[in-house]
Design a protein around this motif. Structure first.
Motif, PDB file in Angstrom:
ATOM      1  N   SER A   1     108.764 -26.208  -7.956  1.00  0.00           N
ATOM      2  CA  SER A   1     108.154 -27.393  -7.991  1.00  0.00           C
ATOM      3  C   SER A   1     107.866 -28.029  -6.672  1.00  0.00           C
ATOM      4  O   SER A   1     108.116 -27.420  -5.797  1.00  0.00           O
ATOM      5  N   LEU A   2     107.114 -29.065  -6.717  1.00  0.00           N
ATOM      6  CA  LEU A   2     106.544 -29.601  -5.613  1.00  0.00           C
ATOM      7  C   LEU A   2     107.561 -30.811  -5.290  1.00  0.00           C
ATOM      8  O   LEU A   2     107.659 -31.716  -6.031  1.00  0.00           O
ATOM      9  N   LYS A   3     107.955 -30.847  -3.895  1.00  0.00           N
ATOM     10  CA  LYS A   3     108.865 -31.735  -3.362  1.00  0.00           C
ATOM     11  C   LYS A   3     108.487 -32.232  -2.221  1.00  0.00           C
ATOM     12  O   LYS A   3     108.788 -31.737  -1.369  1.00  0.00           O
ATOM     13  N   GLY A   4     107.601 -33.008  -1.984  1.00  0.00           N
ATOM     14  CA  GLY A   4     106.958 -33.673  -0.856  1.00  0.00           C
ATOM     15  C   GLY A   4     106.005 -32.473  -0.427  1.00  0.00           C
ATOM     16  O   GLY A   4     105.205 -32.274  -0.949  1.00  0.00           O
ATOM     17  N   ASN A   5     106.364 -32.187   0.782  1.00  0.00           N
ATOM     18  CA  ASN A   5     105.615 -30.986   1.562  1.00  0.00           C
ATOM     19  C   ASN A   5     106.104 -29.620   1.259  1.00  0.00           C
ATOM     20  O   ASN A   5     105.726 -28.735   2.216  1.00  0.00           O
ATOM     21  N   VAL A   6     106.906 -29.607   0.390  1.00  0.00           N
ATOM     22  CA  VAL A   6     107.477 -27.967   0.064  1.00  0.00           C
ATOM     23  C   VAL A   6     107.336 -27.878  -1.346  1.00  0.00           C
ATOM     24  O   VAL A   6     107.241 -28.766  -2.306  1.00  0.00           O
ATOM     25  N   ILE A   7     107.434 -26.375  -1.687  1.00  0.00           N
ATOM     26  CA  ILE A   7     107.545 -26.001  -2.949  1.00  0.00           C
ATOM     27  C   ILE A   7     109.025 -25.468  -3.012  1.00  0.00           C
ATOM     28  O   ILE A   7     109.496 -24.798  -1.869  1.00  0.00           O
ATOM     29  N   GLU A   8     109.771 -25.548  -3.998  1.00  0.00           N
ATOM     30  CA  GLU A   8     111.184 -25.220  -4.082  1.00  0.00           C
ATOM     31  C   GLU A   8     111.492 -24.787  -5.429  1.00  0.00           C
ATOM     32  O   GLU A   8     110.906 -25.242  -6.295  1.00  0.00           O
ATOM     33  N   LYS A   9     112.459 -23.959  -5.130  1.00  0.00           N
ATOM     34  CA  LYS A   9     113.006 -23.465  -6.463  1.00  0.00           C
ATOM     35  C   LYS A   9     114.508 -23.168  -6.346  1.00  0.00           C
ATOM     36  O   LYS A   9     114.981 -22.741  -5.225  1.00  0.00           O
ATOM     37  N   THR A  10     115.336 -23.310  -7.292  1.00  0.00           N
ATOM     38  CA  THR A  10     116.632 -23.119  -7.226  1.00  0.00           C
ATOM     39  C   THR A  10     116.803 -21.910  -8.116  1.00  0.00           C
ATOM     40  O   THR A  10     116.537 -21.663  -9.171  1.00  0.00           O
ATOM     41  N   PHE A  11     117.803 -20.892  -7.571  1.00  0.00           N
ATOM     42  CA  PHE A  11     118.157 -19.630  -8.064  1.00  0.00           C
ATOM     43  C   PHE A  11     119.566 -19.712  -8.285  1.00  0.00           C
ATOM     44  O   PHE A  11     120.325 -20.118  -7.508  1.00  0.00           O
ATOM     45  N   LEU A  12     120.078 -19.282  -9.691  1.00  0.00           N
ATOM     46  CA  LEU A  12     121.384 -19.208  -9.967  1.00  0.00           C
ATOM     47  C   LEU A  12     121.855 -17.770 -10.129  1.00  0.00           C
ATOM     48  O   LEU A  12     121.421 -17.022 -10.619  1.00  0.00           O
ATOM     49  N   PHE A  13     123.272 -17.440  -9.624  1.00  0.00           N
ATOM     50  CA  PHE A  13     123.714 -16.249  -9.839  1.00  0.00           C
ATOM     51  C   PHE A  13     125.225 -16.192 -10.149  1.00  0.00           C
ATOM     52  O   PHE A  13     125.671 -17.217 -10.271  1.00  0.00           O
ATOM     53  N   HIS A  14     125.488 -15.016 -10.337  1.00  0.00           N
ATOM     54  CA  HIS A  14     126.964 -14.867 -10.937  1.00  0.00           C
ATOM     55  C   HIS A  14     127.971 -15.289 -10.087  1.00  0.00           C
ATOM     56  O   HIS A  14     128.991 -16.188 -10.453  1.00  0.00           O
ATOM     57  N   ASP A  15     127.870 -15.276  -8.862  1.00  0.00           N
ATOM     58  CA  ASP A  15     128.708 -15.366  -7.726  1.00  0.00           C
ATOM     59  C   ASP A  15     128.008 -15.560  -6.500  1.00  0.00           C
ATOM     60  O   ASP A  15     127.037 -15.189  -6.339  1.00  0.00           O
ATOM     61  N   PHE A  16     128.969 -15.869  -5.403  1.00  0.00           N
ATOM     62  CA  PHE A  16     128.473 -16.017  -3.952  1.00  0.00           C
ATOM     63  C   PHE A  16     127.991 -14.579  -3.569  1.00  0.00           C
ATOM     64  O   PHE A  16     126.981 -14.498  -2.806  1.00  0.00           O
ATOM     65  N   LYS A  17     128.570 -13.450  -3.950  1.00  0.00           N
ATOM     66  CA  LYS A  17     128.004 -12.159  -3.473  1.00  0.00           C
ATOM     67  C   LYS A  17     126.481 -11.837  -4.019  1.00  0.00           C
ATOM     68  O   LYS A  17     125.846 -11.337  -3.248  1.00  0.00           O
ATOM     69  N   GLU A  18     126.167 -12.165  -5.234  1.00  0.00           N
ATOM     70  CA  GLU A  18     124.994 -11.795  -5.856  1.00  0.00           C
ATOM     71  C   GLU A  18     124.010 -12.776  -4.973  1.00  0.00           C
ATOM     72  O   GLU A  18     122.950 -12.420  -4.757  1.00  0.00           O
ATOM     73  N   ALA A  19     124.242 -14.092  -4.855  1.00  0.00           N
ATOM     74  CA  ALA A  19     123.547 -14.898  -4.152  1.00  0.00           C
ATOM     75  C   ALA A  19     123.168 -14.548  -2.571  1.00  0.00           C
ATOM     76  O   ALA A  19     121.871 -14.627  -2.427  1.00  0.00           O
ATOM     77  N   VAL A  20     124.277 -14.024  -1.915  1.00  0.00           N
ATOM     78  CA  VAL A  20     123.839 -13.590  -0.593  1.00  0.00           C
ATOM     79  C   VAL A  20     123.032 -12.049  -0.802  1.00  0.00           C
ATOM     80  O   VAL A  20     122.156 -12.071   0.085  1.00  0.00           O
ATOM     81  N   ASN A  21     123.417 -11.284  -1.830  1.00  0.00           N
ATOM     82  CA  ASN A  21     122.592 -10.119  -1.808  1.00  0.00           C
ATOM     83  C   ASN A  21     120.909 -10.621  -2.288  1.00  0.00           C
ATOM     84  O   ASN A  21     120.253  -9.797  -1.698  1.00  0.00           O
ATOM     85  N   PHE A  22     120.799 -11.508  -2.886  1.00  0.00           N
ATOM     86  CA  PHE A  22     119.589 -12.010  -3.121  1.00  0.00           C
ATOM     87  C   PHE A  22     118.877 -12.445  -1.799  1.00  0.00           C
ATOM     88  O   PHE A  22     117.582 -11.869  -1.511  1.00  0.00           O
ATOM     89  N   LEU A  23     119.458 -12.997  -0.908  1.00  0.00           N
ATOM     90  CA  LEU A  23     118.968 -13.556   0.299  1.00  0.00           C
ATOM     91  C   LEU A  23     118.569 -12.326   1.330  1.00  0.00           C
ATOM     92  O   LEU A  23     117.685 -12.457   1.777  1.00  0.00           O
ATOM     93  N   ASN A  24     119.516 -11.305   1.253  1.00  0.00           N
ATOM     94  CA  ASN A  24     119.149 -10.217   1.797  1.00  0.00           C
ATOM     95  C   ASN A  24     118.023  -9.426   1.552  1.00  0.00           C
ATOM     96  O   ASN A  24     117.582  -8.507   2.220  1.00  0.00           O
ATOM     97  N   LYS A  25     117.546  -9.454   0.148  1.00  0.00           N
ATOM     98  CA  LYS A  25     116.408  -8.973  -0.227  1.00  0.00           C
ATOM     99  C   LYS A  25     115.137  -9.790   0.147  1.00  0.00           C
ATOM    100  O   LYS A  25     114.040  -9.266   0.160  1.00  0.00           O
ATOM    101  N   VAL A  26     115.430 -11.091   0.104  1.00  0.00           N
ATOM    102  CA  VAL A  26     114.319 -11.830   0.521  1.00  0.00           C
ATOM    103  C   VAL A  26     113.943 -11.823   2.040  1.00  0.00           C
ATOM    104  O   VAL A  26     112.698 -11.758   2.516  1.00  0.00           O
ATOM    105  N   GLN A  27     114.850 -11.468   2.950  1.00  0.00           N
ATOM    106  CA  GLN A  27     114.810 -11.267   4.355  1.00  0.00           C
ATOM    107  C   GLN A  27     113.787 -10.436   4.931  1.00  0.00           C
ATOM    108  O   GLN A  27     112.920 -10.622   5.529  1.00  0.00           O
TER     109      GLN A  27
END
Length: 93
Positions: free
Chosen positions: A20-46
């Motif tokens: 979605s458009l939020k001012g001058n950014v596009i934004e998305k919220t991703f939901l995961f099972h737990d913190f470990k999955e969330a961090v693993n996702f970011l490790n793939k984005v990096q």
């Protein structure tokens, strides 16, 4: 890099689920099972972000990751943001 118009941004967002458009950014919220999955996702984005030399703003709340994209040099959203958003989405398909 050329800043996209609001019309161009909305046309692109209509093709992308959850962004979605939020001012001058596009934004998305991703939901995961737990913190470990969330961090693993970011490790793939990096490495993708590094390869594009374009880095998202991220907030992580236990199992929720909020990703925001904008091109600061252009003062708004560019094709680079849309491209990175699509690559991030591909990680989960």
């Amino acid at each position: 890099m050329k800043k996209l118009t609001e019309k161009e941004i909305r046309e692109e967002l209509n093709k992308m689920k959850g962004w979605s458009l939020k001012g001058n950014v596009i934004e998305k919220t991703f939901l995961f099972h737990d913190f470990k999955e969330a961090v693993n996702f970011l490790n793939k984005v990096q490495p993708i972000a590094d390869s594009m030399n374009h880095h998202p703003d991220v907030c992580i709340y236990y199992n929720k990751v909020i990703v925001q994209l904008t091109t600061h040099d252009a003062g708004g959203i560019t094709d680079l943001d849309v491209e990175l958003a699509k690559k991030i989405d591909e990680l989960l398909t």
